[in-house]
Design an enzyme around this catalytic site. Sequence first.
Site, PDB file in Angstrom:
ATOM      1  N   HIS A 101      82.307  35.233  65.688  1.00 51.10           N
ATOM      2  CA  HIS A 101      81.205  35.432  64.736  1.00 51.10           C
ATOM      3  C   HIS A 101      80.874  36.902  64.583  1.00 51.10           C
ATOM      4  O   HIS A 101      81.129  37.718  65.468  1.00 51.10           O
ATOM      5  CB  HIS A 101      79.957  34.635  65.155  1.00 51.10           C
ATOM      6  CG  HIS A 101      79.195  35.240  66.284  1.00 51.10           C
ATOM      7  ND1 HIS A 101      78.301  36.277  66.102  1.00 51.10           N
ATOM      8  CD2 HIS A 101      79.185  34.964  67.614  1.00 51.10           C
ATOM      9  CE1 HIS A 101      77.772  36.603  67.275  1.00 51.10           C
ATOM     10  NE2 HIS A 101      78.299  35.826  68.207  1.00 51.10           N
ATOM     11  N   CYS A 102      80.337  37.213  63.422  1.00 51.87           N
ATOM     12  CA  CYS A 102      79.713  38.507  63.178  1.00 51.87           C
ATOM     13  C   CYS A 102      78.284  38.171  62.758  1.00 51.87           C
ATOM     14  O   CYS A 102      77.690  37.276  63.354  1.00 51.87           O
ATOM     15  CB  CYS A 102      80.495  39.324  62.140  1.00 51.87           C
ATOM     16  SG  CYS A 102      80.867  38.461  60.607  1.00 51.87           S
ATOM     17  N   SER A 103      77.727  38.818  61.760  1.00 49.86           N
ATOM     18  CA  SER A 103      76.383  38.412  61.336  1.00 49.86           C
ATOM     19  C   SER A 103      76.470  37.253  60.339  1.00 49.86           C
ATOM     20  O   SER A 103      75.931  36.179  60.581  1.00 49.86           O
ATOM     21  CB  SER A 103      75.609  39.599  60.759  1.00 49.86           C
ATOM     22  OG  SER A 103      76.367  40.249  59.762  1.00 49.86           O
TER      23      SER A 103
ATOM     24  N   GLY B 210      76.445  34.676  63.039  1.00 45.57           N
ATOM     25  CA  GLY B 210      75.722  34.949  64.271  1.00 45.57           C
ATOM     26  C   GLY B 210      74.507  34.054  64.362  1.00 45.57           C
ATOM     27  O   GLY B 210      73.794  33.872  63.371  1.00 45.57           O
TER      28      GLY B 210
END
EC number: 3.1.3.48
Length: 182
Positions: A141-143, A11
């Site tokens: 995306h994630c984190s 992210g």
Amino acid sequence: MEINKFICSQGPKKNSCEDFWRMVLEQESCIIVSLTETDDEDQVCYEYWVKEEDYELAFGRYVVKTLEIIEESSFTRTRLRLTDVSSDTSREIHHFWYPHWSDYGNPTNPAEILNLISKVNQKRKEMKKTADSQPGPIVVHCSAGIGRTGTFCTIDNALSQLRKEQTVCLPQTVLKIQKSKI
């Protein structure tokens, strides 16, 4: 397995939003899947798009304007206009935001993830039919860009393999993904 279907990313943080948008433009990506919450403290993922229609944010030479927000049952789909003001080029981006999957956790409702994957693929198929050129990779995306992101891509690939071959081997699917660097 479709090669180069995805770009897996962490992210964006406040100091990397301009780089994130540069990547989206350079890779000709038209779809972003965000699998994380956003936060103003810049710990997880900076809010790199505006969650209100007709507003915009600037990140260096890139301006991101929110054109339309569509609330689906378990995720939010947003149409964005990404403009590079230095070259006056712009592109429409379809942003799918699913913030209900916690870090290190499992989706509370697997049907929601399957629905999200279906809608993302439906939008990509639609874009391939109507676009003059093929859309670039889907940015996921994630984190951190590994756990939820990798799981999303693995599920998508496994479902595709299941449709084509009526069988799936998850360990082989994961190995193929790792080797191809989708």
